[in-house]
Design a protein around this motif. Structure first.
Motif, PDB file in Angstrom:
ATOM      1  N   GLY A  85       9.858  23.164 -11.783  1.00 18.54           N
ATOM      2  CA  GLY A  85      10.799  22.572 -11.961  1.00 18.54           C
ATOM      3  C   GLY A  85      10.980  21.611 -10.960  1.00 18.54           C
ATOM      4  N   ALA A  86      11.719  22.405 -10.082  1.00 18.09           N
ATOM      5  CA  ALA A  86      12.144  22.076  -8.961  1.00 18.09           C
ATOM      6  C   ALA A  86      11.671  21.378  -8.448  1.00 18.09           C
ATOM      7  CB  ALA A  86      13.188  23.333  -7.921  1.00 18.09           C
ATOM      8  N   ARG A  87      10.185  21.878  -8.312  1.00 17.28           N
ATOM      9  CA  ARG A  87       9.430  20.754  -6.952  1.00 17.28           C
ATOM     10  C   ARG A  87       9.426  19.354  -8.801  1.00 17.28           C
ATOM     11  NH1 ARG A  87       6.815  26.040  -6.049  1.00 17.28           N
ATOM     12  NH2 ARG A  87       5.060  25.089  -8.195  1.00 17.28           N
ATOM     13  N   ALA A  88       8.737  19.304  -9.796  1.00 14.24           N
ATOM     14  CA  ALA A  88       9.086  18.684 -10.463  1.00 14.24           C
ATOM     15  C   ALA A  88       9.869  17.004 -10.326  1.00 14.24           C
ATOM     16  CB  ALA A  88       8.321  18.825 -11.391  1.00 14.24           C
ATOM     17  N   VAL A  89      11.271  18.190 -10.583  1.00  6.68           N
ATOM     18  CA  VAL A  89      12.328  17.104 -10.438  1.00  6.68           C
ATOM     19  C   VAL A  89      13.241  16.431  -9.387  1.00  6.68           C
ATOM     20  CG1 VAL A  89      14.765  16.863 -10.514  1.00  6.68           C
ATOM     21  CG2 VAL A  89      13.551  18.042 -11.891  1.00  6.68           C
ATOM     22  N   GLN A  90      12.060  17.396  -8.262  1.00 10.59           N
ATOM     23  CA  GLN A  90      12.499  17.266  -6.154  1.00 10.59           C
ATOM     24  C   GLN A  90      11.216  15.812  -6.440  1.00 10.59           C
ATOM     25  OE1 GLN A  90      14.927  16.561  -3.850  1.00 10.59           O
ATOM     26  NE2 GLN A  90      15.816  18.087  -5.609  1.00 10.59           N
ATOM     27  N   GLU A  91       9.810  15.659  -7.129  1.00  6.69           N
ATOM     28  CA  GLU A  91       9.377  14.691  -6.730  1.00  6.69           C
ATOM     29  C   GLU A  91       9.322  13.499  -7.190  1.00  6.69           C
ATOM     30  OE1 GLU A  91       5.483  16.627  -8.421  1.00  6.69           O
ATOM     31  OE2 GLU A  91       5.782  18.347  -6.215  1.00  6.69           O
ATOM     32  N   GLN A  92       9.442  13.284  -8.779  1.00  8.36           N
ATOM     33  CA  GLN A  92      11.009  12.475  -9.590  1.00  8.36           C
ATOM     34  C   GLN A  92      11.618  11.322  -8.929  1.00  8.36           C
ATOM     35  OE1 GLN A  92      11.529  12.029 -13.851  1.00  8.36           O
ATOM     36  NE2 GLN A  92      13.398  12.920 -12.968  1.00  8.36           N
ATOM     37  N   TYR A  93      12.766  12.435  -8.249  1.00  6.52           N
ATOM     38  CA  TYR A  93      13.713  11.619  -7.878  1.00  6.52           C
ATOM     39  C   TYR A  93      13.354  11.344  -6.372  1.00  6.52           C
ATOM     40  CZ  TYR A  93      17.306  12.050  -3.415  1.00  6.52           C
ATOM     41  OH  TYR A  93      18.453  12.036  -2.436  1.00  6.52           O
ATOM     42  N   ARG A  94      11.998  11.266  -5.646  1.00  4.56           N
ATOM     43  CA  ARG A  94      11.837  10.507  -4.122  1.00  4.56           C
ATOM     44  C   ARG A  94      11.223   9.845  -4.572  1.00  4.56           C
ATOM     45  NH1 ARG A  94      11.183  16.128  -2.233  1.00  4.56           N
ATOM     46  NH2 ARG A  94       8.945  16.817  -3.319  1.00  4.56           N
ATOM     47  N   GLU A  95      10.251   9.753  -5.420  1.00 10.18           N
ATOM     48  CA  GLU A  95       9.607   8.666  -5.750  1.00 10.18           C
ATOM     49  C   GLU A  95       9.986   7.260  -6.826  1.00 10.18           C
ATOM     50  OE1 GLU A  95       6.229   6.453  -7.216  1.00 10.18           O
ATOM     51  OE2 GLU A  95       6.448   8.063  -5.906  1.00 10.18           O
ATOM     52  N   LEU A  96      11.317   7.756  -6.930  1.00 13.25           N
ATOM     53  CA  LEU A  96      12.653   7.101  -7.676  1.00 13.25           C
ATOM     54  C   LEU A  96      13.257   6.195  -6.432  1.00 13.25           C
ATOM     55  CD1 LEU A  96      13.299   8.571 -11.186  1.00 13.25           C
ATOM     56  CD2 LEU A  96      12.614   6.208 -10.764  1.00 13.25           C
ATOM     57  N   LEU A  97      13.384   6.868  -5.442  1.00 11.48           N
ATOM     58  CA  LEU A  97      13.714   6.315  -4.658  1.00 11.48           C
ATOM     59  C   LEU A  97      12.936   4.989  -3.687  1.00 11.48           C
ATOM     60  CD1 LEU A  97      16.221   9.250  -2.584  1.00 11.48           C
ATOM     61  CD2 LEU A  97      16.974   7.641  -4.702  1.00 11.48           C
ATOM     62  N   ARG A  98      11.545   5.609  -4.138  1.00  7.85           N
ATOM     63  CA  ARG A  98      10.754   4.401  -2.600  1.00  7.85           C
ATOM     64  C   ARG A  98      11.227   3.046  -3.793  1.00  7.85           C
ATOM     65  NH1 ARG A  98       6.665   8.723  -4.354  1.00  7.85           N
ATOM     66  NH2 ARG A  98       6.772  10.255  -2.212  1.00  7.85           N
ATOM     67  N   ALA A  99      11.926   2.855  -4.675  1.00 11.03           N
ATOM     68  CA  ALA A  99      11.939   1.761  -5.537  1.00 11.03           C
ATOM     69  C   ALA A  99      13.674   1.266  -5.221  1.00 11.03           C
ATOM     70  CB  ALA A  99      12.198   1.696  -6.644  1.00 11.03           C
ATOM     71  N   TRP A 100      13.716   1.416  -4.199  1.00  8.56           N
ATOM     72  CA  TRP A 100      15.233   0.846  -3.614  1.00  8.56           C
ATOM     73  C   TRP A 100      14.968  -0.277  -2.959  1.00  8.56           C
ATOM     74  CZ3 TRP A 100      19.644   4.040  -4.292  1.00  8.56           C
ATOM     75  CH2 TRP A 100      20.950   3.838  -3.624  1.00  8.56           C
ATOM     76  N   PRO A 101      16.207  -1.497  -4.087  1.00 11.32           N
ATOM     77  CA  PRO A 101      15.712  -2.697  -3.225  1.00 11.32           C
ATOM     78  C   PRO A 101      16.174  -3.124  -2.242  1.00 11.32           C
ATOM     79  CG  PRO A 101      17.328  -2.409  -5.008  1.00 11.32           C
ATOM     80  CD  PRO A 101      17.220  -0.985  -4.455  1.00 11.32           C
ATOM     81  N   VAL A 102      16.893  -2.535  -1.721  1.00 16.33           N
ATOM     82  CA  VAL A 102      17.353  -3.494   0.046  1.00 16.33           C
ATOM     83  C   VAL A 102      17.202  -2.493   0.850  1.00 16.33           C
ATOM     84  CG1 VAL A 102      19.380  -4.730  -0.815  1.00 16.33           C
ATOM     85  CG2 VAL A 102      19.867  -2.348  -0.759  1.00 16.33           C
ATOM     86  N   PRO A 103      16.908  -2.543   2.351  1.00 14.02           N
ATOM     87  CA  PRO A 103      17.390  -2.078   3.560  1.00 14.02           C
ATOM     88  C   PRO A 103      18.162  -0.486   3.473  1.00 14.02           C
ATOM     89  CG  PRO A 103      17.217  -4.512   4.708  1.00 14.02           C
ATOM     90  CD  PRO A 103      17.341  -3.957   2.838  1.00 14.02           C
ATOM     91  N   PHE A 104      17.858   0.543   3.936  1.00 12.38           N
ATOM     92  CA  PHE A 104      19.069   1.866   4.205  1.00 12.38           C
ATOM     93  C   PHE A 104      18.648   2.660   5.342  1.00 12.38           C
ATOM     94  CE2 PHE A 104      14.903   2.677   1.696  1.00 12.38           C
ATOM     95  CZ  PHE A 104      14.036   4.421   2.343  1.00 12.38           C
ATOM     96  N   GLU A 105      19.567   3.236   5.313  1.00 13.62           N
ATOM     97  CA  GLU A 105      19.460   4.277   6.223  1.00 13.62           C
ATOM     98  C   GLU A 105      20.267   5.956   5.988  1.00 13.62           C
ATOM     99  OE1 GLU A 105      22.375   3.883   9.247  1.00 13.62           O
ATOM    100  OE2 GLU A 105      22.096   1.776   9.461  1.00 13.62           O
ATOM    101  N   GLU A 106      19.449   6.473   5.963  1.00  8.32           N
ATOM    102  CA  GLU A 106      19.629   7.903   5.584  1.00  8.32           C
ATOM    103  C   GLU A 106      20.453   9.132   6.406  1.00  8.32           C
ATOM    104  OE1 GLU A 106      15.857   9.416   2.346  1.00  8.32           O
ATOM    105  OE2 GLU A 106      15.638   8.749   4.673  1.00  8.32           O
ATOM    106  N   ARG A 107      21.489  10.531   5.920  1.00  2.87           N
ATOM    107  CA  ARG A 107      22.515  11.132   6.115  1.00  2.87           C
ATOM    108  C   ARG A 107      22.308  12.131   5.724  1.00  2.87           C
ATOM    109  NH1 ARG A 107      26.219   8.921   9.080  1.00  2.87           N
ATOM    110  NH2 ARG A 107      26.746  10.907  10.450  1.00  2.87           N
ATOM    111  N   HIS A 108      21.724  13.251   6.001  1.00  2.00           N
ATOM    112  CA  HIS A 108      22.579  14.517   5.805  1.00  2.00           C
ATOM    113  C   HIS A 108      23.470  15.016   6.334  1.00  2.00           C
ATOM    114  CE1 HIS A 108      18.381  15.171   2.996  1.00  2.00           C
ATOM    115  NE2 HIS A 108      18.034  14.089   4.131  1.00  2.00           N
ATOM    116  N   VAL A 109      24.438  14.128   5.665  1.00  2.00           N
ATOM    117  CA  VAL A 109      26.077  15.267   6.224  1.00  2.00           C
ATOM    118  C   VAL A 109      26.516  16.530   5.936  1.00  2.00           C
ATOM    119  CG1 VAL A 109      28.285  14.822   6.562  1.00  2.00           C
ATOM    120  CG2 VAL A 109      26.934  12.864   5.899  1.00  2.00           C
ATOM    121  N   PRO A 110      26.997  17.618   7.404  1.00  2.00           N
ATOM    122  CA  PRO A 110      27.115  18.899   7.189  1.00  2.00           C
ATOM    123  C   PRO A 110      27.864  19.218   6.231  1.00  2.00           C
ATOM    124  CG  PRO A 110      27.024  18.654   9.673  1.00  2.00           C
ATOM    125  CD  PRO A 110      26.416  17.039   9.148  1.00  2.00           C
TER     126      PRO A 110
END
Length: 279
Positions: free
Chosen positions: A10-35
């Motif tokens: 289930g975790a894999r299914a949700v994460q796959e859906q999450y990543r697929e939806l994020l591909r539709a982000w309509p503007v340029p972006f940066e990603e950060r993983h903040v500790p």
């Protein structure tokens, strides 16, 4: 197995859906993983580098995809920071800091420090709205404007929908989709894709179930920044009439809108929020 999901599959299914939806982000972006002290926090950043900052906090069972319909407008005028709240089904750690304690504010302190943000405007929804209110109360002066969609922590939580859902399941008439439709109020045909995502997530994800701490009138009176609150009059999860009444009575510089025929999912408010943020 992550404690916020019902299974590894289930975790894999949700994460796959999450990543697929994020591909539709309509503007340029940066990603950060903040500790942070709660683990790494995922932030998606858009908008001009020299624009004023705007932090976005989504609702329960959601993530940065919450803002797909809004971000193109907001990133025109602001440097937007869409934060995946820890313990929710996004790109951040599964940790869940205890609500009603300093823990949530300390986590946000770490995130903002990692992003080099000293003060910011903020847009938040539902559980994210509780986080935003808690932070604005505990860290006066750090939030310049606050736009809240169906925020938790003000009006009473309602549980009647839960009993209806349980009864439906016991009598063989209920499923995740009908429960999601009841809770969100998403009953228009064109919103079926949104409901699809919610159903898919909650089939595998275990949300927070504790009662949200309610802010006192004295705490609400400390909010001196401009505040916009938008609620739906058909919200089955939170008493929107009480939210509107308490915000109007206690927050000195508040604007409140109650949307007729709208449930807990308050969508399509991009323009209203943009005008408020730019006022």
């Amino acid at each position: 197995m992550s404690t916020i999901y019902k299974s590894e599959a289930g975790a894999r299914a949700v994460q796959e859906q999450y990543r697929e939806l994020l591909r539709a982000w309509p503007v340029p972006f940066e990603e950060r993983h903040v500790p942070t002290r709660e683990g790494d926090t995922y932030v998606r950043i858009s908008g001009p580098e020299d624009a004023p900052p705007l932090v976005l906090l989504h609702g329960s069972g959601a993530n940065s995809t919450n803002w797909l319909g809004d971000i193109a407008s907001w990133a025109t005028y602001f440097r937007t920071y869409s934060i995946d709240i820890v313990g929710e089904p996004g790109g951040s750690a599964p940790s869940r800091p205890k609500l009603g304690t300093e823990a949530v504010a300390l986590w946000l302190d770490d995130v903002l420090a990692g992003l080099d943000i000293s003060e910011t405007a903020m847009v938040a929804m539902s559980l994210g709205g509780w986080h935003a209110l808690d932070y604005a109360i505990r860290r006066p002066g750090r939030i310049t404007r606050l736009a809240l969609l169906c925020p938790g922590g003000v009006g009473r939580q309602r549980y009647g929908w839960m009993f209806k859902s349980i009864l439906a399941k016991l009598t063989g008439r209920g499923d995740v989709r009908s429960s999601a439709r009841l809770v969100t109020g998403l009953d228009d045909e064109h919103l079926e894709p949104v409901l699809d995502t919610i159903v898919s997530t909650f089939t595998h994800f275990t949300p927070r179930t504790e009662r949200l701490p309610v802010f006192t009138d004295a705490q609400l009176r400390t909010l001196t920044m401009p505040v916009l609150v938008i609620v739906g009059d058909r919200d089955v999860m939170l008493d929107s009439a009480e939210t509107a009444r308490r915000i109007t009575a206690s927050v000195p510089n508040a604007t409140v809108e109650v949307l007729p025929g709208v449930g807990h999912a308050v969508l399509g408010q991009t323009e209203t929020v943009t005008k408020f943020l730019r006022a």
